[in-house]
Structures are given as structure tokens and as C-alpha cells.
Design an enzyme around this catalytic site. Structure first.
Site, PDB file in Angstrom:
ATOM      1  N   VAL A 103       0.821  -1.219   0.000  1.00  0.00           N
ATOM      2  CA  VAL A 103       0.000   0.000   0.000  1.00  0.00           C
ATOM      3  C   VAL A 103       0.849   1.260   0.000  1.00  0.00           C
ATOM      4  O   VAL A 103       0.314   2.366  -0.043  1.00  0.00           O
ATOM      5  CB  VAL A 103      -0.957   0.018   1.210  1.00  0.00           C
ATOM      6  N   GLY A 104       2.160   1.129   0.048  1.00  0.00           N
ATOM      7  CA  GLY A 104       3.009   2.311   0.022  1.00  0.00           C
ATOM      8  C   GLY A 104       4.477   1.949  -0.085  1.00  0.00           C
ATOM      9  O   GLY A 104       4.921   0.933   0.437  1.00  0.00           O
ATOM     10  N   GLY A 154       8.567   3.888  -0.204  1.00  0.00           N
ATOM     11  CA  GLY A 154       9.366   5.087  -0.014  1.00  0.00           C
ATOM     12  C   GLY A 154      10.831   4.736  -0.041  1.00  0.00           C
ATOM     13  O   GLY A 154      11.207   3.570  -0.219  1.00  0.00           O
ATOM     14  N   ARG A 155      11.671   5.754   0.154  1.00  0.00           N
ATOM     15  CA  ARG A 155      13.108   5.507   0.098  1.00  0.00           C
ATOM     16  C   ARG A 155      13.580   4.645   1.264  1.00  0.00           C
ATOM     17  O   ARG A 155      14.664   4.077   1.222  1.00  0.00           O
ATOM     18  CB  ARG A 155      13.867   6.834   0.078  1.00  0.00           C
ATOM     19  N   TYR A 156      12.754   4.558   2.310  1.00  0.00           N
ATOM     20  CA  TYR A 156      13.182   3.824   3.497  1.00  0.00           C
ATOM     21  C   TYR A 156      12.486   2.477   3.649  1.00  0.00           C
ATOM     22  O   TYR A 156      12.687   1.797   4.644  1.00  0.00           O
ATOM     23  CB  TYR A 156      12.951   4.676   4.745  1.00  0.00           C
ATOM     24  N   GLY A 157      11.648   2.077   2.686  1.00  0.00           N
ATOM     25  CA  GLY A 157      11.019   0.767   2.798  1.00  0.00           C
ATOM     26  C   GLY A 157       9.633   0.728   2.189  1.00  0.00           C
ATOM     27  O   GLY A 157       9.264   1.585   1.373  1.00  0.00           O
ATOM     28  N   GLU A 158       8.865  -0.284   2.585  1.00  0.00           N
ATOM     29  CA  GLU A 158       7.527  -0.509   2.055  1.00  0.00           C
ATOM     30  C   GLU A 158       6.533  -0.707   3.194  1.00  0.00           C
ATOM     31  O   GLU A 158       6.902  -1.123   4.289  1.00  0.00           O
ATOM     32  CB  GLU A 158       7.500  -1.769   1.175  1.00  0.00           C
ATOM     33  N   LYS A 176       5.123  -2.608   8.137  1.00  0.00           N
ATOM     34  CA  LYS A 176       6.137  -1.728   7.564  1.00  0.00           C
ATOM     35  C   LYS A 176       7.443  -2.501   7.496  1.00  0.00           C
ATOM     36  O   LYS A 176       7.974  -2.928   8.518  1.00  0.00           O
ATOM     37  CB  LYS A 176       6.298  -0.471   8.411  1.00  0.00           C
ATOM     38  N   ASP A 208       9.880  14.488  12.788  1.00  0.00           N
ATOM     39  CA  ASP A 208       9.588  14.341  11.354  1.00  0.00           C
ATOM     40  C   ASP A 208       8.082  14.385  11.125  1.00  0.00           C
ATOM     41  O   ASP A 208       7.520  13.578  10.382  1.00  0.00           O
ATOM     42  CB  ASP A 208      10.175  13.032  10.814  1.00  0.00           C
TER      43      ASP A 208
END
Length: 509
Positions: free
Chosen positions: A214-215, A217-221, A235, A336
Site C-alpha cells: 500500500v506504500g 518510499g526511500r526507506y522501505g515498504e 512496515k 519528522d
């Protein structure tokens, strides 16, 4: 083989029996007992104090790992102690001072399905033989049925599940008729509380089936997964963001983060498959997605707008405040905060996620724990003092003020999508009109520090009393001087006052 700290992951032993009426009563004031503490989770201590003591045995990479300790929160002990032993793990619990001193957990004997059948072989006579025959026949029928059930489940597993090790050695747990949501809500409101003890086992990861990504990014899924038929969010951190996984795991397992506006934690796990390490963080699943995605597709009325921003402020205030006592928590700064790290719940409220950069502070020890993570926050949401590198890195209040700056930007994003007099702006990220899509550190420093620009406030806001109040509030979050910004608690109280005045206006009408 994963070395160092990575050999013994922080995993959760999760089996949830159906709660009885008696179990549903809160157990906050249980008596505390002194327990023997042995294992890596104990550090230099040889004892601990909790509401139940335990002794556990698990098999990790072929080695028998024995641990002893205590459950400081009753619900955690209740969930873990009722877990039936499996070929790879066993835990025995007791109540009483030092009661686990002479207890050693034992793994079940292989192939032992019916403990009472050996007694039947000692009996003689026709009746006993008939009973044994009936039991054997029933066992055969059940065995065939279970094999068919397991084969059908394996056929449903996708290749991703094979990669992450959810087929081989799959362990199932009887959780009765209770749903995951009911059990988690009963044990920890809608947050996590502190995590379970560091029991070395792989139960959680092997019980989860990954369904869809469902998503990314540069740091994972982020994947939607299924645990015993219930949706969970998984995550999966990339190896470059190992420090963020470790930080979130540490926070959730040492801090009481029970709050409806903080993402609810279920478990943390690590698996090593095909010479690579997968780091999992398992949380509640919110199908509405992030606030960033939600605002692009949805316009808001006054009520829904206030519900969103007030819930975010409530979650942030809970993070920032230190709570004292046995059920207390350290003060936490997020570092963040942005619309992509805020999730929208079905009831229209939000919860704050992604604590990988969080900072902790304890007044009693005056200790500031900034973690050990080389990752930095999102440049678009960075406060002036971060961009010009004047932030006091040894002062916890400095980090809280950075969160307030970011909250003001999120507040601006939400307010743009509130309809007033039939008018609404399209969704845009902060500073969309003065920096590129992926702004550099220098881009943001020039706009925020040198030019001292702030997001534009549309004129139509000043014809609506709610938007006017929100505009005033966000400006007080954007002061160049960090110490002049509002606190999270002050923001929460102001938004509550705005919300109450709206209710009063409706009543008068």
C-alpha cells in the site's frame, strides 16, 4: 547469520484467547512481585518487579534460549501466558515473589497430540479398547481435515509470502472467537502500551500473510497483511533504515504510548531470508491512508476539519508531555511530523505514525536520548533553526519547538481543504509556490531563513470565523524565534475552544 544486537530481535509472542467476563475487568492495581531476571533483555540486572513472573524457552537458529523476567503490565502477561507451547517456544508464568526461580520452561514432546492416550493403553477390557479405537478414528479424521485445510491455505499464499517465510514452520494459535481489534483495544486502548518482554521467537511474522503493498518510499515498504483474518499494517524497513526500525521498536517497548491519536503498535520482528534481513514493524491498519493522500481526494467541512487538526494536536501533546508513575512515559519529540506521517482513521480522527527519528527526555534524570540515526527529517517541513543550524541540540524543548513549526504547516495543508462559502483550494504541500517538488536544503534555507517567507493565507479564510482562528493559530506556530511558538498543549486547548464555540453556535441556532 545476523551479528551483534541483530541476533536477538525484539519480537512479540502474541496469542489471544477469547476473554471471559472476568478477564475484561481492568487489572491496573495488581500486586507487584519480585522476579528473577535472566537473559539479554535484563542488562546488568538479575531481578525485576512486575505483576507476573515468567520463564521461557525458545529455539533460535538451533540454539536453546532460556529467559526469565516479569510482565510489568497485566494485559501483556495475560496474552502471553495463555499462549499454548509450540515445538519452537514455551513460556510458563507464575505469581509470587521469586516464584520463577526454580521454574524451567519445557518444550512439548514431538508428536504428542493427546496427552491422555497413554493412560488408555494401561487399561484392559473391551470397553477400553473401544474407546481407544474411537479416539484413533477421530484423530485420523481430524488429521485429514487439518491437512486439507493447510494445503488450501498454502495455495492462497502468494510468492511474497514464500520470500518472507510465512509457509515453512507456520505456527497457528487458537484465539477463540475474539477479533484482533477487540483484544488489542482491551489490552491497550488504541495505542500500544509498553511492548512485551524480549522473548526470542518468530511467531508473529510467521503468522502474517502479506496481501498487498500500500506504500513505498526511500526507506522501505508498507504492506496490508492478515493476522488470523484481521487486517494489520506491516512496515518493512530497508537495510539502510535499520536504525529507524530499532528506534521505533525501542520506543514502543519501553514507553507507554497508549493514546488514540498515536498509531497502535502490535509487534516488531526480524527475519533473515535468502541472505537478507527483513525488519518488520506491525501496527494497526488504517485503510483511509495518510493525511497527505486523503487531502488530495477529499474536501472538508468545518466539523471534519476541526476533528482532524484537534486529533493531531492531541497526539502531539501526548508525545510531548512526560507522565510520571508506574504507568507513566518519557517526553517525546517526533522530529519528522508531516502529512505523510499522519494516518486517517475511520472515525475522522488522525493518529501520528513513524517514530524513527523521535527524541526522548526524562526530567527525573535530565537525560536526553536522541538515538543513533543518521537519517534527517523532511526538508520541506524543517524549522528555521534546523535549516540554519542554530538549534540547541542538547535542549529537549528545542526539538518540541521544531514539531510545533511542522504542525503549523500541517494545519495549513488541512485548512486549505475546508470549504467555506462554496470555495476551497486544491491540495498543495507547504511552500509549493517557491521551491521545487524535491527541495534541497539550500532551497529551504533561502526561503525560510533568508527571505523569512511563510505559506500564503488566502483572503477567503478571513470571511470564515473558523478559518480565521486557524490562520491566527498557525502563524503563532511559525515564529522565527523558536521560544515564541505555542506549546502543543496550548494548541490543543485553543482548538478545543474553537470546537466548543462551534458546538455552542449550532445549539443557539
Amino acid at each position: 547469520m545476523v551479528d551483534g544486537v541483530m541476533i536477538l530481535p525484539v519480537l512479540m509472542m502474541m496469542a489471544f484467547p477469547s476473554p471471559s467476563v472476568e478477564d475484561e475487568k481492568p487489572k491496573v492495581n495488581q500486586k507487584l512481585y519480585m522476579c528473577v531476571c535472566e537473559g539479554l533483555s535484563c542488562g546488568n540486572e538479575d531481578h525485576c518487579e512486575g505483576q507476573q513472573c515468567f520463564s521461557s524457552l525458545s529455539i533460535n537458529d538451533g540454539f536453546h534460549v532460556y529467559q526469565k523476567g516479569c510482565f510489568q503490565v497485566y494485559e501483556q502477561g495475560k496474552m502471553t501466558c495463555k499462549t499454548p507451547p509450540s515445538p519452537g517456544q514455551a513460556v510458563e508464568c507464575c505469581q509470587g515473589d521469586w516464584c520463577n526461580r526454580n521454574i524451567t520452561a519445557q518444550l512439548p514432546t514431538k508428536g504428542k497430540s493427546f496427552p491422555g492416550t497413554q493412560n488408555f493403553h494401561l487399561e484392559v477390557g473391551l470397553i477400553i479398547l473401544s474407546v481407544v479405537f474411537a479416539v484413533c478414528l477421530l484423530a485420523c479424521i481430524l488429521g485429514v481435515a487439518l491437512r486439507k485445510f493447510k494445503r488450501r491455505n498454502q495455495e492462497r499464499l502468494n510468492p511474497r509470502d514464500v520470500e518472507y517465510g510465512t509457509i515453512e514452520g507456520l505456527i497457528t494459535t487458537n484465539v477463540g472467537d475474539s477479533t484482533l481489534a477487540e483484544l488489542l483495544d482491551h489490552s491497550c486502548t488504541s495505542g500500544s502500551g509498553s511492548g512485551l518482554p524480549f522473548l526470542v521467537q518468530r511467531t508473529v511474522a510467521r503468522q502474517i500473510t502479506l496481501l498487498e503493498c500500500v506504500g513505498k518510499g526511500r526507506y522501505g515498504e508498507v504492506w496490508r497483511g492478515s493476522w488470523q483474518g484481521e487486517n494489520v499494517a506491516v512496515k518493512i524497513f530497508s537495510s539502510r533504515d535499520e536504525k529507524s526500525w530499532f528506534r521505533e521498536t525501542e520506543l514502543y517497548n519501553t514507553v507507554m504510548l497508549r493514546h488514540e491519536n498515536i498509531l497502535g503498535f502490535i509487534a516488531s520482528d526480524m527475519t533473515s531470508r535468502h541472505s537478507s534481513t527483513q525488519l518488520w514493524l506491525i501496527t494497526h491498519y488504517h485503510e483511509m491512508g495518510s493525511l497527505y493522500d486523503y487531502l488530495q481526494l477529499t474536501t472538508l467541512d468545518t466539523v471534519s476539519c476541526l476533528r482532524i487538526v484537534l486529533s493531531i494536536a492531541s497526539g502531539l501533546a501526548h508525545l510531548h508531555i512526560e507522565i510520571f508513575g508506574t504507568q507513566g512515559k518519557s517526553a517525546i519529540a517526533h522530529r519528522d511530523l508531516k502529512s505523510k506521517n499522519i494516518l486517517v482513521k475511520k472515525n475522522g480522527q488522525c493518529c501520528i505514525a513513524d517514530l524513527g527519528l523521535a527524541v526522548m527526555h526524562s526530567q527525573s534524570t535530565n537525560q536526553l536520548d536522541v538515538g543513533n540515526n543518521p537519517r534527517v527529517g523532511t526538508k520541506r517541513y524543517m524549522a528555521p533553526e534546523v535549516l540554519d543550524e542554530t538549534i540547541q541540540v542538547d535542549c529537549f524543548d528545542s526539538y518540541k519547538r521544531v514539531d510545533i513549526w511542522a504542525f503549523g504547516l500541517v494545519l495549513w495543508e488541512v485548512a486549505r481543504r475546508m470549504v467555506s462559502n462554496g470555495i476551497v483550494e486544491d491540495y498543495k504541500p507547504p511552500f509549493y509556490d517557491v521551491v521545487p517538488n524535491d527541495p534541497s536544503f539550500e532551497d529551504m534555507r533561502k526561503v525560510v531563513c533568508v527571505d523569512q517567507q511563510r505559506p500564503n493565507i488566502p483572503n477567503r479564510w478571513f470571511s470564515d470565523p473558523t478559518l480565521t482562528s486557524l490562520a491566527k493559530l498557525m502563524k503563532e506556530c511559525w515564529y522565527q524565534n523558536p521560544s515564541a511558538r505555542l506549546t502543543a498543549l496550548r494548541i490543543k486547548k485553543t482548538l478545543t475552544k474553537i470546537d466548543n464555540s462551534l458546538d455552542k453556535l449550532k445549539t443557539d441556532c
